[in-house]
Design an enzyme around this catalytic site. Structure first.
Site, PDB file in Angstrom:
ATOM      1  N   THR A 789      42.524  35.379  44.390  1.00  0.00           N
ATOM      2  CA  THR A 789      43.585  34.680  43.663  1.00  0.00           C
ATOM      3  C   THR A 789      43.046  33.713  42.618  1.00  0.00           C
ATOM      4  O   THR A 789      43.726  33.439  41.633  1.00  0.00           O
ATOM      5  CB  THR A 789      44.491  33.924  44.650  1.00  0.00           C
ATOM      6  N   CYS A 790      41.841  33.187  42.834  1.00  0.00           N
ATOM      7  CA  CYS A 790      41.280  32.245  41.853  1.00  0.00           C
ATOM      8  C   CYS A 790      41.009  32.933  40.516  1.00  0.00           C
ATOM      9  O   CYS A 790      40.984  32.283  39.472  1.00  0.00           O
ATOM     10  CB  CYS A 790      39.994  31.632  42.387  1.00  0.00           C
TER      11      CYS A 790
END
Length: 823
Positions: A789-790
């Site tokens: 997700t980063c």
């Protein structure tokens, strides 16, 4: 003689077969000669036509991998069998111009498909896969070279799936019902499947015993509680997809009810019930029908700072006159020491008060010398004001009522006519919100009332001349002297040095651009709590000096203008292009701050500090009721006490929730108090606050900003595919996009949440994601997708079929948003 007859018969049969052959041969020759499409004819010769050595759509067949009828939501497939005219299999790997079109007959929704040529021994077969979500009748057209395959188009019916309790709802739902003892009341329930289809093909309508109703009385202790006498019957209507639950209670009082399907509560199946006698019902009806007059009830007020019955543990948020929020007349009572919130004992001698209920407010008053009224508390008659029903008080043995609006401390009252008081309030509330607490019904009521507010103001055109290069400044200047009536008019936007006439396009573009100018964090009027461009925006307490508070008033008027334009419907509908924090939305409708707002508004702070405090022992930590504030260079600027004497008050396990709520009040509300006040001043000029108060913060976002639909075409245009073999790029990715195209908006939001950590896109869509949405070819096979997700990365393994991609992706996005490893 026998031989003669037999010879004649054979000759006649041979003659007819010869004639048939000649006719067929002539037809093939004519077909060849008439077919001028060289692409369709290819390299075929007249000899191929004579032998029937060409692909014939009428000779092809379609077989189905399922038996009718079938439920929605599954990966479906059928096979197109290709044959030469002479009946021999036609190799499907050759270009044949196969076109498959699937659409919902009633909704005219097209369904994406994938095609796959099978290997030996089925090399003449093309497998077509697809997924449908909406129940109904579908048309399936299969064409070869522009001609329909035999019996095409086909019609298939897909039925709704099994009932999903979380999707099943009560029509015209109320959080509290007011019923009459012994009189039946019917609730309409619409069973729905996982994809929100009304369902009538499962046991939900064939076996009404799946629906259960549990009722218990509110107030008495468990050991004192007795069984509630009620009757229940369930019927159904397969034509209208509805279940009717008929309920009759035979005892007066306040109760809590829960409707379940197969022991699982349905979506809005929990509610309170106030049961009145016939005489009490008549009194309530008379109270509600008396317009403009406050009905009063004699009651006893207990310690207002007794917060044991509420999870907030927070002193009241001081409101300004511009916000026109409910306030107490005795400020000293509102500012009692926070430690008193943890004292569960009632005061020894309750205070005699009078409770007044009008169509708009519920107030508690005390009379000095029996003639001088003194208002103690005022609550709005809106969904945000909640009632809790307790048992008899220890002093007067009267039934108790706790009133909590999320702004002031909960107020505990005991009253002889508690049920009549509560029923009068509830019935007034139902009138205020249009008769239903469902979101769409509230939206319809809100828009109808807002149109009524501005009915006397003309919606004629007013010219707004602005500069595209200095949009915010020129817009402020153009509207500087606008009255409320001017803001209610239809804006005709003219961009300087541009000749376009405003038939709606320039106006919509202006709304889009001005929202970006106001709410984009690069302009510093609003900010984010993290550097992530997908984070929510919040008023900026550290805005530059040139950004005056008047700009927040302008922003409020713009939001009010969008809401009013949307209430007019049609081409006027205008959404606010912004994604506000939940805490800011809560302040718009006057809710008190809670530490849980950090989870959505400032996730990093929530994970690093809030969760640490919640999950650890505070006895060994030197934490006090104060917040350190640092300057831009990282040096300590000042220490802000969260309450009087906070710097000397340690945080303990007993008061850490109270500390976190005070911290939320300071970080999310107190620091932007002026900004919020001016925003509300502008907003309430166009939209009365009592209309906004019928929504909660989540509903308010939907009202202002819409659902934020995710566009698959935008997704596909801006997604970056990294790595991968020919099989991954040509087959797996084609299957992936077909699956994505078939997903509902809810499922697309879950996929976005799974990959980016947020279920919503920034205002610019996928193009505004930073970094871009990436689909990485994972070095695994037939495993679940994973995500980083980063970096907005979806790691997609290789798969062998469309069905496998569909199954794995569905499993991944339905199980959560933390990423998945190998099964």
């Amino acid at each position: 003689m026998f031989y003669v007859i037999g010879g004649i018969t054979v000759s006649v049969v041979a003659f007819f077969f010869t004639i048939k052959f000649l006719f067929e041969l002539a037809a093939r020759v004519v077909s060849f000669l008439q077919n001028e499409d060289r692409e369709r004819r290819g390299d075929r010769t007249i000899y191929d036509y004579v032998r029937g050595n060409y692909l014939d759509p009428r000779s092809c067949k379609v077989s189905w991998d399922w038996k009718d009828p079938y439920e929605v939501g599954h990966s479906m497939a059928f096979r197109v069998h290709l044959f030469y005219k002479n009946g021999q299999p036609f190799p499907a790997h050759r270009p044949v111009g196969l076109r498959v079109h699937i659409s919902h007959v009633e909704l005219a929704v097209e369904i994406p498909v994938t095609q796959e040529v099978l290997q030996e021994p089925n090399s003449n077969v093309v497998k077509v896969a697809f997924t449908v979500r909406k129940a109904g009748r579908y048309e399936i057209t299969v064409k070869l070279g522009g001609l329909n395959v035999a019996y095409s188009p086909y019609y298939k019916i897909f039925q709704p799936g099994m009932v999903v309790p979380s999707k099943t709802k009560i029509v015209c739902h109320f959080s509290t019902l007011v019923l009459t003892c012994g009189q039946p009341h019917t609730l309409q329930i619409v069973p729905r499947d996982e994809y929100d289809n009304p369902t009538n093909n499962s046991m939900s309508l064939r076996d009404e015993h799946n629906y259960t109703l549990s009722i218990h009385e509110l107030g008495p202790q468990e050991e004192e509680s007795t069984g509630v006498s009620f009757e229940k019957s369930v019927t159904s209507n397969r034509q209208t997809f509805q279940v009717f639950l008929r309920l009759t209670l035979h005892s007066r009082g306040c109760f809590h009810a829960c409707i379940s399907y197969q022991n699982q509560p349905i979506n809005n199946g929990e509610f309170d019930i106030i049961v009145l006698s016939e005489d009490e019902k008549n009194i309530v009806e008379r109270n509600v029908s008396t317009s403009g007059v406050s009905i009063y009830f004699e009651a006893y007020l207990y310690n207002a700072t007794n917060c044991s019955s509420t999870p907030w543990h927070l002193p009241p948020m001081h409101m300004t006159s511009s916000q026109r929020r409910p306030s107490t007349a005795v400020d000293e009572e509102d500012e009692d020491s926070p430690s008193e919130c943890h004292t569960p004992e009632k005061v020894k001698k309750p205070k005699k008060v009078y409770c007044y209920v009008s169509p708009k407010q519920f107030s508690v008053k005390e009379f000095y010398l029996k003639i001088i009224p003194w208002r103690l508390y005022t609550f709005r008659v809106c969904p945000g004001t909640k009632f809790s029903y307790l048992g008899p008080d220890p002093v007067h043995k009267l039934l108790t009522l706790v009133v909590d609006d999320g702004i002031q401390p909960p107020v505990e009252l005991s009253c002889k006519e508690r049920n009549i008081l509560a029923a009068t309030f509830i019935r007034s509330l139902h009138k205020n919100i249009g008769g239903s607490e469902t979101f769409q019904d509230k939206v319809n009521f809100f828009q109808r009332e807002l149109r009524q507010v501005h009915m006397k103001r003309p919606h004629s055109k007013v010219t707004l001349k602005v500069s595209r290069h200095a949009l915010l400044e020129s817009s402020l200047k153009a509207t500087r002297n606008f009255s409320i009536s001017d803001w209610s008019k239809n804006f005709e936007v003219v961009f300087q040095d541009e000749e376009a006439l405003d038939w709606g396009g320039p106006r919509r573009e202006w709304f889009e651009l001005i929202c970006k100018a106001l709410f984009d964090t690069t302009n510093q009027l609003f900010t984010r709590f993290s550097d992530n461009n997908q984070a929510l925006v919040h008023p900026n307490p550290n805005r530059p000096a040139h950004l005056r508070l008047k700009m927040y008033e302008f922003a409020g008027r713009l939001v009010g203008k969008c809401l009013y334009e949307s209430s007019l419907g049609g081409a006027y509908k205008q959404l606010v292009r912004a994604r506000f924090t939940r805490s800011f939305l809560a302040q718009i409708i006057g809710l008190r701050m809670h530490y849980k707002y950090f989870e959505t508004d400032d996730p990093e702070f929530y994970k690093s500090k809030v969760c640490f405090i919640l999950n650890n022992d505070m006895s060994e930590m030197e934490l006090v009721f104060a917040e350190e504030k640092y300057n831009k260079s990282g040096q300590l600027d000042k220490v802000v006490e969260l309450m009087t004497g906070g710097a000397q008050t340690p945080v303990t396990n007993a008061n850490k929730i109270f500390y976190l709520n005070l911290l939320a009040q300071y970080r999310l509300a107190s620091q932007v108090k002026e900004e919020v006040e001016h925003f509300l001043k502008g907003l309430n000029e166009l939209v009365p606050e009592n209309l906004l108060a019928i929504f909660d913060e989540n509903e308010l976002e939907l009202l202002m900003c819409g659902t934020g639909d995710i566009s698959v075409s935008d997704f596909k245009a801006h997604a970056v595919v990294v790595g991968g073999s020919w099989h991954f790029r040509e087959k797996v990715m084609r299957w992936f996009w077909t699956v994505v195209s078939s997903l509902t908006q809810e499922e697309l939001a879950r996929l976005l949440q799974f990959t980016t950590g947020s279920s919503q896109l920034p205002p610019g869509g996928f193009a505004a994601l930073c970094p871009s949405f990436q689909i990485i070819a994972a070095p695994t096979h037939s495993t679940l997708p994973t995500a980083h997700t980063c970096f907005n990365q979806l790691c997609l393994p290789t798969y062998d079929s469309y069905e496998e991609v569909h199954r794995m992706l569905q499993l991944a996005i339905s199980e959560g948003c933390e990423g998945f490893g190998m099964l």
